[in-house]
Design a protein around this motif. Structure first.
Motif, PDB file in Angstrom:
ATOM      1  N   VAL A 261       0.871  -1.175   0.000  1.00 54.85           N
ATOM      2  CA  VAL A 261       0.000   0.000   0.000  1.00 54.85           C
ATOM      3  C   VAL A 261       0.908   1.225   0.000  1.00 54.85           C
ATOM      4  N   PHE A 262       0.494   2.283  -0.692  1.00 56.18           N
ATOM      5  CA  PHE A 262       1.321   3.495  -0.730  1.00 56.18           C
ATOM      6  C   PHE A 262       0.437   4.708  -0.944  1.00 56.18           C
ATOM      7  N   THR A 263       1.049   5.886  -0.822  1.00 58.22           N
ATOM      8  CA  THR A 263       0.359   7.155  -1.068  1.00 58.22           C
ATOM      9  C   THR A 263       0.756   7.664  -2.443  1.00 58.22           C
ATOM     10  N   SER A 264      -0.229   8.153  -3.196  1.00 65.62           N
ATOM     11  CA  SER A 264       0.077   8.777  -4.478  1.00 65.62           C
ATOM     12  C   SER A 264      -0.879   9.938  -4.705  1.00 65.62           C
ATOM     13  N   ASP A 265      -0.379  10.998  -5.357  1.00 60.25           N
ATOM     14  CA  ASP A 265      -1.305  12.076  -5.742  1.00 60.25           C
ATOM     15  C   ASP A 265      -1.570  12.043  -7.248  1.00 60.25           C
ATOM     16  N   ARG A 266      -1.423  10.859  -7.840  1.00 60.50           N
ATOM     17  CA  ARG A 266      -1.665  10.704  -9.285  1.00 60.50           C
ATOM     18  C   ARG A 266      -3.094  11.060  -9.673  1.00 60.50           C
TER      19      ARG A 266
ATOM     20  N   THR B 120       0.660   8.233   4.733  1.00 58.25           N
ATOM     21  CA  THR B 120       1.311   7.329   5.699  1.00 58.25           C
ATOM     22  C   THR B 120       0.559   6.017   5.937  1.00 58.25           C
ATOM     23  N   PRO B 121       0.151   5.295   4.880  1.00 56.74           N
ATOM     24  CA  PRO B 121      -0.537   4.023   5.133  1.00 56.74           C
ATOM     25  C   PRO B 121       0.406   2.978   5.729  1.00 56.74           C
ATOM     26  N   VAL B 122      -0.103   2.201   6.668  1.00 60.88           N
ATOM     27  CA  VAL B 122       0.681   1.111   7.259  1.00 60.88           C
ATOM     28  C   VAL B 122      -0.231  -0.104   7.399  1.00 60.88           C
ATOM     29  N   TRP B 123       0.212  -1.204   6.811  1.00 61.13           N
ATOM     30  CA  TRP B 123      -0.582  -2.421   6.811  1.00 61.13           C
ATOM     31  C   TRP B 123      -0.479  -3.098   8.173  1.00 61.13           C
ATOM     32  N   SER B 124      -1.617  -3.527   8.715  1.00 64.23           N
ATOM     33  CA  SER B 124      -1.627  -4.211  10.012  1.00 64.23           C
ATOM     34  C   SER B 124      -0.896  -5.551   9.912  1.00 64.23           C
TER      35      SER B 124
END
Lengths: 202, 456
Positions: free
Chosen positions: B317-322, B360-364
């Motif tokens: 998982v990640f952050t993008s402003d695409r 700031t996504p973080v996978w459980s």
């Protein structure tokens, strides 16, 4: 009795760890020492020292010494090609709108001034530092600061400054120039700063 | 010999179940609207000597603090206890405990042997059922380790009574901050999950960002600003791998005119996923650590950052402003196209669609949720969302809430908060359920927490 399970514990401590408690007491000692110095010195560092009081009694005038010829004035400004010279002759910081990294006319004018100086002092090198305001998360603001730094670097190189003379770095939200928490402070903190990292002094 | 500072906790913990287990029927369910914390009694453990008694009492205090801090349990005030001076070799007088409404009771004992070996035994009772649920013995080579043993006991109690793994025997790495905003000092620091044993690491490095543990808890990956070796006027942002055990550290990977940041380990610890910024554009790369081979995972002209692996290592998982604003995306770790929950087949699927910015996504570690920071309407929140984009919930709101990290059992989220303009950052935690918002004590300002796995 169930089977004996032996868990080999990992080493948790590192040899170069410092105990916080040790540090704090050390710091305390330093502070105490600093306080002692401050008391001894009587003068406390203030941003604006109060003006000296006029003497209550006019001191008896000492006999006037014969006038000494004043030496000819020397140049007191920063040396040509130095970091100080760049700061005096060019605007070293351009500002950005919220979440933006595009340059407006004022920015381009400032950067033309920077490019002119850099053309004149071809040995000088710069690092463009991209900055963001505190209203964002750390990693995303690093990315945003990098875009701002690159916008400036790209424009300078389009004006003929060799790209090999331009470094960039993003500080994200971690190096504000204004410590405030208002819209004004945030708009000052959304910037790209051109820092002279190699001067051109012969 | 590096020996300027004290080494802590070099130990083998031997764990022995010393009576047969009975089937656990007493159970507290940690989720649901009808949740009630389970009343539990944890009297001070007994000790065979004055020194052992002293340690035993402190251990019981740590166990009580862990259990009450979880909010899954309600600790009964020791002043209410009727039966005193419990003997671990005898059954408790259950009526004395039912009358004060204790559902569970823990009885423990500490013995210090001549070699300084410490033996801790405890039994967990179902008071109303009038039976023993669990018993365990821990042996450690030195009594200095009593805190860890206490956390292990608290983890046993938690897992016996909830059916889920515990999280008390774990640590947090974070950034310890001091100084004015315009010239902030940011040092790497580490402490136990409950704030005890806080220490600075790496003296002399004052601009640390985003530290994270390896799955073994032995390596920390972090970013730092450092002066360039050839021209110290130039500042570089670098990713470091730091071995806590040996103190050895190295720059992860560096290439000309590019900056790595936002690095995290893969669940098997063999790879690192991170952002690399080149020409102003940030993309996501994976580096296999043994051979330092690299693979580029995104190629968009947008910001792609803050990657975090799923616990099975299959997805990121990640952050993008695409899409115009910062949102959360999921992609396969091998870069292959995938069927998106919102339809279509893409190399990365958008999973967040709300107003504002998702970062700031973080996978459980359980895989069921992704925690994130959401910025909207001038406020920041910590939220959770399922990997398919369903079930988004915001758990907190403040002037700044940022940087979630999961407890090793995936039940608790730690993050940092600036309560108002100019308030220094502090560490906080909240349950996945949205209950139990708590301050995690730190000696000073603190940010960028990252939780370790359960210690081995």
């Amino acid at each position: 009795m169930r089977g004996v399970q032996v868990i080999i514990n990992a080493v948790l401590g590192g040899a170069i760890m410092e105990k916080w408690i040790m540090r704090s007491s050390f710091k305390f000692v330093l502070l105490a020492a600093a306080a002692a110095v401050a008391v001894g010195c009587a003068s406390k560092p203030e941003p604006t020292p109060p003006p000296p009081l006029p003497p209550a009694v006019k001191p008896t005038p000492a006999p006037t010494p014969p006038p000494v010829p004043t030496p000819p004035p020397t140049r007191t400004g920063p040396a040509a090609g130095s970091k100080g010279d760049f700061q005096a002759k060019a605007t070293d910081r351009v500002y950005f709108d919220l979440d933006q990294y595009t340059l407006d006319d004022a920015d381009r004018q400032a950067l033309q001034g920077q490019a002119q100086w850099l053309t004149q002092y071809a040995a000088a090198r710069v690092q463009i530092e991209g900055n963001a305001d505190e209203r964002g998360t750390r990693e995303y603001n690093l990315a945003l600061g990098a875009r701002r730094a690159e916008a400036v670097a790209g424009y300078l190189s389009s004006l003929g400054v060799n790209a090999s003379r331009i470094e960039t770095v993003s500080f994200g939200k971690d190096k504000p120039i204004d410590p405030g928490h208002t819209e004004e402070a945030w708009s000052r903190n959304r910037n790209a700063h051109t820092n002279v990292v190699s001067e051109a002094i012969s | 010999m590096i020996g300027t500072f004290r080494m802590i906790l070099i130990a083998a913990i031997a764990a022995v179940s010393w009576t047969p287990l009975a089937g656990a029927q007493l159970r507290v369910t940690v989720e649901g609207v009808n949740f009630q914390p389970m009343p539990i009694a944890v009297p001070d453990f007994d000790g065979a000597s004055p020194q052992a008694k002293d340690i035993a009492a402190q251990m019981a205090e740590v166990i009580r603090s862990d259990l009450s801090g979880s909010a899954v349990f309600r600790l009964i005030d020791p002043n209410a206890f009727i039966e005193r001076d419990l003997d671990i070799s005898l059954a408790p007088r259950f009526p004395d405990w039912t009358v004060i409404q204790a559902q569970a009771l823990v009885v423990g004992n500490v013995v210090l042997e001549s070699s300084n070996t410490m033996v801790t035994q405890f039994r967990l009772y179902d008071v109303f059922g009038g039976k023993e649920l669990f018993a365990q013995q821990y042996t450690v080579p030195t009594a200095d380790n009593w805190r860890r043993v206490a956390h292990k006991v608290a983890d046993d109690i938690y897992s016996q009574l909830t059916g889920e793994a515990g999280y008390f025997d774990s640590r947090l790495v974070f950034v310890s901050e001091s100084g004015p905003a315009t010239n902030r000092r940011r040092r790497l620091a580490i402490m136990d999950q409950d704030g005890a044993n806080a220490e600075h690491l790496l003296s002399g490095i004052n601009s640390v960002l985003t530290p994270r543990f390896s799955p073994s808890s032995q390596t920390i990956i972090y970013s730092a600003y450092v002066p360039d070796a050839r021209n110290p006027a130039i500042t570089r942002l670098r990713v470091y791998l730091y071995d806590i055990e040996t103190g050895r550290q190295e720059v992860l990977s560096e290439i000309e005119k590019a900056t790595n940041y936002a690095a995290r380990f893969s669940p098997d610890g063999r790879s690192v996923v991170m952002s690399r910024e080149k020409g102003g554009n940030s993309d996501i790369y994976m580096i296999e650590l043994a051979r330092r081979t690299e693979r580029r995972l995104t190629t968009s002209q947008a910001v792609d950052t803050s990657p975090s692996f799923s616990p099975d290592g299959q997805s990121i998982v990640f952050t993008s402003d695409r899409g115009g604003s910062a949102q959360l995306y999921v992609m396969r770790a091998d870069g292959a196209p995938m069927a998106c929950p919102s339809g279509g087949t893409e190399t990365a699927c958008r999973i967040s669609f709300g107003q504002g910015q998702y970062t700031t996504p973080v996978w459980s570690p359980r895989g069921d949720w992704i925690a994130f920071t959401k910025q909207t309407g001038g406020k920041f929140s910590i939220g959770v969302i399922q990997p398919d984009g369903k079930g988004e919930r915001l758990l907190t709101e403040a002037y700044l809430d940022e940087g979630p990290t999961w407890s090793p059992n995936g039940r608790v989220i730690a993050f940092f908060r600036e309560a108002g303009p100019g308030a220094g950052p502090k560490l906080w935690s909240i349950d996945l359920t949205g209950r139990n918002l708590r301050r995690i004590p730190t000696p000073g300002d603190a940010s960028d927490p990252a939780w370790s796995p359960i210690l081995q």
